[in-house]
Motif scaffolding. Sequence first.
Motif, PDB file in Angstrom:
ATOM      1  N   ALA A  88     -17.339  21.359   8.472  1.00  0.00           N
ATOM      2  CA  ALA A  88     -17.107  20.021   8.374  1.00  0.00           C
ATOM      3  C   ALA A  88     -16.329  19.974   6.785  1.00  0.00           C
ATOM      4  O   ALA A  88     -16.625  20.272   6.014  1.00  0.00           O
ATOM      5  N   ASP A  89     -15.287  18.988   6.921  1.00  0.00           N
ATOM      6  CA  ASP A  89     -14.449  18.857   5.931  1.00  0.00           C
ATOM      7  C   ASP A  89     -14.847  17.599   5.378  1.00  0.00           C
ATOM      8  O   ASP A  89     -15.973  16.862   5.583  1.00  0.00           O
ATOM      9  N   ALA A  90     -14.153  17.197   4.112  1.00  0.00           N
ATOM     10  CA  ALA A  90     -14.577  16.116   3.374  1.00  0.00           C
ATOM     11  C   ALA A  90     -14.638  14.785   4.239  1.00  0.00           C
ATOM     12  O   ALA A  90     -15.667  13.914   3.969  1.00  0.00           O
ATOM     13  N   ALA A  91     -13.565  14.577   5.051  1.00  0.00           N
ATOM     14  CA  ALA A  91     -13.809  13.446   6.006  1.00  0.00           C
ATOM     15  C   ALA A  91     -15.040  13.441   6.884  1.00  0.00           C
ATOM     16  O   ALA A  91     -15.862  12.402   6.787  1.00  0.00           O
ATOM     17  N   ALA A  92     -15.413  14.714   7.404  1.00  0.00           N
ATOM     18  CA  ALA A  92     -16.349  14.789   8.326  1.00  0.00           C
ATOM     19  C   ALA A  92     -17.806  14.263   7.580  1.00  0.00           C
ATOM     20  O   ALA A  92     -18.610  14.015   8.117  1.00  0.00           O
ATOM     21  N   THR A  93     -17.929  14.922   6.273  1.00  0.00           N
ATOM     22  CA  THR A  93     -18.860  14.886   5.473  1.00  0.00           C
ATOM     23  C   THR A  93     -19.289  13.483   5.086  1.00  0.00           C
ATOM     24  O   THR A  93     -20.329  12.766   5.321  1.00  0.00           O
ATOM     25  N   ARG A  94     -18.126  12.610   4.952  1.00  0.00           N
ATOM     26  CA  ARG A  94     -18.345  11.148   4.545  1.00  0.00           C
ATOM     27  C   ARG A  94     -18.865  10.499   5.866  1.00  0.00           C
ATOM     28  O   ARG A  94     -19.654   9.713   5.713  1.00  0.00           O
ATOM     29  N   ARG A  95     -18.016  10.841   6.914  1.00  0.00           N
ATOM     30  CA  ARG A  95     -18.605  10.188   8.268  1.00  0.00           C
ATOM     31  C   ARG A  95     -19.926  10.294   8.488  1.00  0.00           C
ATOM     32  O   ARG A  95     -20.899   9.681   8.879  1.00  0.00           O
ATOM     33  N   SER A  96     -20.495  11.742   8.623  1.00  0.00           N
ATOM     34  CA  SER A  96     -21.898  12.142   8.675  1.00  0.00           C
ATOM     35  C   SER A  96     -22.912  11.228   7.718  1.00  0.00           C
ATOM     36  O   SER A  96     -24.076  10.634   8.024  1.00  0.00           O
ATOM     37  N   LEU A  97     -22.322  11.193   6.524  1.00  0.00           N
ATOM     38  CA  LEU A  97     -23.328  10.427   5.363  1.00  0.00           C
ATOM     39  C   LEU A  97     -23.497   8.786   5.689  1.00  0.00           C
ATOM     40  O   LEU A  97     -24.457   8.491   5.492  1.00  0.00           O
ATOM     41  N   VAL A  98     -22.220   8.420   6.135  1.00  0.00           N
ATOM     42  CA  VAL A  98     -22.483   7.164   6.410  1.00  0.00           C
ATOM     43  C   VAL A  98     -23.202   6.800   7.891  1.00  0.00           C
ATOM     44  O   VAL A  98     -24.022   5.903   7.688  1.00  0.00           O
ATOM     45  N   ALA A  99     -23.232   7.652   8.628  1.00  0.00           N
ATOM     46  CA  ALA A  99     -23.951   7.726   9.882  1.00  0.00           C
ATOM     47  C   ALA A  99     -25.599   7.856   9.559  1.00  0.00           C
ATOM     48  O   ALA A  99     -26.342   7.064   9.928  1.00  0.00           O
ATOM     49  N   LEU A 100     -25.698   8.629   8.509  1.00  0.00           N
ATOM     50  CA  LEU A 100     -27.156   8.748   7.938  1.00  0.00           C
ATOM     51  C   LEU A 100     -27.725   7.457   7.175  1.00  0.00           C
ATOM     52  O   LEU A 100     -28.774   7.088   7.394  1.00  0.00           O
ATOM     53  N   LYS A 101     -26.646   7.017   6.387  1.00  0.00           N
ATOM     54  CA  LYS A 101     -27.153   5.791   5.790  1.00  0.00           C
ATOM     55  C   LYS A 101     -27.447   4.736   6.826  1.00  0.00           C
ATOM     56  O   LYS A 101     -28.140   3.845   6.839  1.00  0.00           O
ATOM     57  N   GLU A 102     -26.677   4.432   7.905  1.00  0.00           N
ATOM     58  CA  GLU A 102     -26.936   3.642   8.942  1.00  0.00           C
ATOM     59  C   GLU A 102     -28.277   3.828   9.784  1.00  0.00           C
ATOM     60  O   GLU A 102     -29.078   3.006   9.936  1.00  0.00           O
ATOM     61  N   LEU A 103     -28.474   5.234   9.734  1.00  0.00           N
ATOM     62  CA  LEU A 103     -29.884   5.575  10.287  1.00  0.00           C
ATOM     63  C   LEU A 103     -30.914   5.193   9.598  1.00  0.00           C
ATOM     64  O   LEU A 103     -32.124   4.769  10.096  1.00  0.00           O
ATOM     65  N   CYS A 104     -30.845   5.229   8.119  1.00  0.00           N
ATOM     66  CA  CYS A 104     -31.807   4.720   7.456  1.00  0.00           C
ATOM     67  C   CYS A 104     -32.079   3.238   7.824  1.00  0.00           C
ATOM     68  O   CYS A 104     -33.346   2.822   7.653  1.00  0.00           O
ATOM     69  N   HIS A 105     -31.078   2.517   8.002  1.00  0.00           N
ATOM     70  CA  HIS A 105     -31.190   0.978   8.287  1.00  0.00           C
ATOM     71  C   HIS A 105     -31.853   0.787   9.596  1.00  0.00           C
ATOM     72  O   HIS A 105     -32.827   0.029   9.657  1.00  0.00           O
ATOM     73  N   VAL A 106     -31.575   1.419  10.479  1.00  0.00           N
ATOM     74  CA  VAL A 106     -32.250   1.476  11.861  1.00  0.00           C
ATOM     75  C   VAL A 106     -33.782   1.801  11.664  1.00  0.00           C
ATOM     76  O   VAL A 106     -34.448   1.065  12.208  1.00  0.00           O
ATOM     77  N   VAL A 107     -33.987   3.068  10.932  1.00  0.00           N
ATOM     78  CA  VAL A 107     -35.506   3.473  11.251  1.00  0.00           C
ATOM     79  C   VAL A 107     -36.522   2.301  10.109  1.00  0.00           C
ATOM     80  O   VAL A 107     -37.495   2.083  10.743  1.00  0.00           O
ATOM     81  N   GLU A 108     -35.832   1.757   9.292  1.00  0.00           N
ATOM     82  CA  GLU A 108     -36.513   0.671   8.556  1.00  0.00           C
ATOM     83  C   GLU A 108     -36.847  -0.572   9.489  1.00  0.00           C
ATOM     84  O   GLU A 108     -37.771  -0.943   9.395  1.00  0.00           O
ATOM     85  N   PHE A 109     -35.876  -0.839  10.397  1.00  0.00           N
ATOM     86  CA  PHE A 109     -36.256  -1.786  11.296  1.00  0.00           C
ATOM     87  C   PHE A 109     -37.225  -1.413  12.373  1.00  0.00           C
ATOM     88  O   PHE A 109     -38.054  -2.231  12.558  1.00  0.00           O
ATOM     89  N   LEU A 110     -37.183  -0.281  12.803  1.00  0.00           N
ATOM     90  CA  LEU A 110     -38.175   0.521  13.620  1.00  0.00           C
ATOM     91  C   LEU A 110     -39.566   0.277  13.050  1.00  0.00           C
ATOM     92  O   LEU A 110     -40.569  -0.153  13.578  1.00  0.00           O
ATOM     93  N   HIS A 111     -39.608   0.628  11.751  1.00  0.00           N
ATOM     94  CA  HIS A 111     -40.960   0.694  11.115  1.00  0.00           C
ATOM     95  C   HIS A 111     -41.324  -0.798  10.966  1.00  0.00           C
ATOM     96  O   HIS A 111     -42.728  -0.927  10.948  1.00  0.00           O
TER      97      HIS A 111
END
Length: 355
Positions: free
Chosen positions: A112-135
């Motif tokens: 995982a390079d810098a771009a892949a790291t950023r992409r994964s963290l953006v996805a995890l941030k979005e995941l947090c938003h989705v899980v908050e909605f589910l809860h």
Amino acid sequence: MVVYTNAGCPVVLADAGSSGSEGVVYDVVDDPCSVAKIYHADDPDMFIHEVKVEAMARCHLALCDKAPDAMAALAWPSEALYRDPAATEFAGFVMRRFQGDPLPVACEYPGADAAATRRSLVALKELCHVVEFLHHIGICVGDWNPYNFVVGEDGHVGLLDVDGFHLAYDRSLVYPCGVCAEGYVAPELVRAQRECGLGYREMALKGISTFTPKTDDFGLAVAIFRALDNWVHPFSGSVDIGPDDSYERPRPVDELVAEGASPFVGTAPGLKLKPWALPLEYLPPLFQEAFQWSLFDDDPSRRLAPGQWERLLGDYLDQLVDCPCGHAYHRGFSACPYCYVEAEMAKATPAAEAA
């Protein structure tokens, strides 16, 4: 293969070649944005699947109106499918198609390079938003198997196996989650399951508390920790061999979780950090504190909620800088901690070979 909607409309399927323990995922002919999951005909839990999927499909449109952004990230059952036009024999459901790399591939070390790291963290941030909605609507993810989360090229996240979620949104009936990947189950639930000797689904059906927002908070914290720490699990390590070649037998990660035994906080005798693992102090102070509360403190009430992680990850993304070796790290460090760990690994390798 032809199946039918509740209204008796035919749906033509083509084999997508994706088969799992519960069923097979097919392409939906004439609808490239959708796929269909067809359960194995001999599945002993078919009735449980049927009532759960039908309940989810009934509220699909209402939830899409209520939270379109969150629902766009979910492979939510949009329509139940049946083997006959009269809709008497349940078969499966239609869901949104997602393309991308599973979280372990997106965060793979090395690779995982810098771009892949950023992409994964953006996805995890979005995941947090989705899980908050589910809860918010009374739903828990339950099974935090990292292969159920995919990262698209655009950084958007997709949540798969949504039919396995732990549902209690109508407040009168629980549609339980029956399984959870090892290493992602909260310690209090691991201990409760071992004490009663039942599976998670059986526990829920008997009225025993299983998956809750707080157990989800643990699974989410594990996923975020691994994404930041070269995909190392917070409760795993390498066997520490003593000077007399003695060592403790490796233990299942759920056992370590239940005991709070982690080499990252010095509570796992016989285990040391894996060579490519970042020590906890190599993460920004706010993350050190967040992981201490969410993973290594046995009080579930102190775990960070998804919204708190979303804000923390947003701040972290704003503070990332690239190093010449292709890593992305927090600008609060004077040098790249990932480079330091790799340099230590390189120094240790010749010594180990010489020995």
